[in-house]
Design an enzyme around this catalytic site. Structure first.
Site, mmCIF file in Angstrom:
data_model
loop_
_atom_site.group_PDB
_atom_site.id
_atom_site.type_symbol
_atom_site.label_atom_id
_atom_site.label_comp_id
_atom_site.label_asym_id
_atom_site.label_seq_id
_atom_site.Cartn_x
_atom_site.Cartn_y
_atom_site.Cartn_z
ATOM 1 N N TYR A 162 0.834 -1.105 -0.242
ATOM 2 C CA TYR A 162 -0.345 0.429 -0.107
ATOM 3 C C TYR A 162 1.017 0.951 0.019
ATOM 4 O O TYR A 162 1.975 1.259 1.036
ATOM 5 C CB TYR A 162 -0.364 -0.062 1.037
ATOM 6 C CG TYR A 162 -1.518 0.997 0.880
ATOM 7 C CD1 TYR A 162 -2.129 1.532 0.150
ATOM 8 C CD2 TYR A 162 -2.985 0.961 2.516
ATOM 9 C CE1 TYR A 162 -3.382 2.759 0.635
ATOM 10 C CE2 TYR A 162 -3.357 2.728 2.341
ATOM 11 C CZ TYR A 162 -3.693 3.207 1.491
ATOM 12 O OH TYR A 162 -4.744 3.939 1.891
ATOM 13 N N LYS A 164 -1.354 -1.416 -3.702
ATOM 14 C CA LYS A 164 -2.543 -0.107 -2.995
ATOM 15 C C LYS A 164 -2.055 0.616 -4.221
ATOM 16 O O LYS A 164 -1.048 1.322 -3.207
ATOM 17 C CB LYS A 164 -3.177 -0.396 -2.072
ATOM 18 C CG LYS A 164 -4.942 0.960 -2.526
ATOM 19 C CD LYS A 164 -5.472 0.826 -1.327
ATOM 20 C CE LYS A 164 -6.033 1.663 -0.798
ATOM 21 N NZ LYS A 164 -6.555 2.044 0.500
ATOM 22 N N VAL A 213 -9.570 -0.657 -5.339
ATOM 23 C CA VAL A 213 -9.798 -0.505 -4.103
ATOM 24 C C VAL A 213 -10.471 0.918 -3.703
ATOM 25 O O VAL A 213 -9.715 1.528 -3.374
ATOM 26 C CB VAL A 213 -8.328 -0.500 -3.418
ATOM 27 C CG1 VAL A 213 -8.534 -0.798 -1.810
ATOM 28 C CG2 VAL A 213 -7.250 -2.128 -3.341
#
Length: 294
Positions: free
Chosen positions: A135, A163, A203
């Site tokens: 992330y 992400k 996401v």
């Protein structure tokens, strides 16, 4: 298809007004997300107010979501912290609770070197057999995952996705061209350009309320129907602005879900505060049904 799905939602954590976790709210939210085409449930991430969750609460959320979804969607557990030992422990607890994959944020506040980030991510990825999604959100962590770092981490067999909440599309395309990492757009306002550039999915925070529109957007891009994709993205932009730019994503996503009757309360934990009426009014305007082109 990746081990994470394509239409992922960064789930809020439903709470009662006193700040305790709401089991009915969680059950209703999971049912709503499954019914609207979400195939990846991200539990205990930033939108889930992870900094305020205890270890027991974080593991319990994963356990409850996994039980409720019963294999109908992947359960991706947010387990990243600024401490490697804690992150490793949370990864193992998430695995034991039934997670299908892990979301690992770059260590925040301490601002480690890129070598430190690599060591941290490798240690967590080594801790369980679960696939890992990195992330990258430097606006929150204070440090970014640089291109050479991402390329090196892509060599780990369990680090399989990113992400991307950095918003540098050129960099994302560079990493995609040089690795097998699956990219997921983590900025609702940019879902269409990321998908068109080759991202595996999204996401989404807005997806808490409207995962069905994200599903339609992903499908349109996969079919090469960019005209329809632009229309769908256009219908989502007022929602993205109201939820992501009015105050804070977790606050406004909960407000939207409460307005739609999906969760019973928009309650958040301090230091977050519930939306004032002026913000809720902007949200109500954005929630009005759109008129899509035929």
């Amino acid at each position: 298809m990746t081990p994470f799905g394509t239409n992922l939602v960064a789930m809020v954590t439903p709470m009662h007004p006193d700040g305790t976790l709401s089991e009915p709210g969680l059950a209703g939210l999971v049912d709503h997300l499954l019914a609207t085409g979400c195939d990846g449930l991200v539990v205990g991430g930033t939108t889930g107010e992870s900094p305020t969750l205890t270890d027991a609460e974080a593991a319990g959320l994963v356990r409850d979501v996994a039980a409720r979804s019963a294999g109908r969607a992947r359960v991706i557990a947010g387990i990243g912290t600024y401490d490697t030992v804690t992150s490793v422990r949370r990864a193992r607890e998430a695995e034991a609770a039934g997670a299908d994959a892990l979301l690992l944020v770059c260590p925040y506040y301490s601002r480690p070197t890129q070598a430190g980030i690599i060591a941290h991510c490798a240690a967590v990825a080594d801790a369980t057999p679960l696939p890992v999604m990195l992330y990258d959100v430097p606006a929150r962590t204070g440090v970014a995952l640089e291109v050479p770092t991402l390329i090196e981490l892509a060599g780990h067999p369990r680090i399989q996705a990113v992400k991307d909440a950095k918003g540098d599309l050129f960099e994302a395309m560079t990493v995609m061209s040089r690795t097998s990492l699956a990219y997921y757009c983590g900025i609702d306002e940019l879902n269409l350009p990321y998908l068109a550039a080759g991202a595996a999915g999204v996401v989404s925070v807005v997806g808490n309320a409207f995962a069905d529109r994200n599903a339609a957007l992903i499908d349109a891009v996969l079919r090469g129907d960019l005209e329809s994709a632009r229309a769908i993205q256009g219908s989502l932009l007022p929602l993205a602005e109201a939820i992501m730019r009015t105050s804070q994503g977790a606050i406004m996503a909960k407000a939207a879900l409460a307005e739609l009757g999906i969760i019973p309360s928009p309650a958040v934990r301090s230091p977050l505060l519930e939306s004032p009426l002026s913000h809720v009014q902007r949200l109500r305007e954005a929630l009005a049904p759109p008129v899509l082109a035929a």
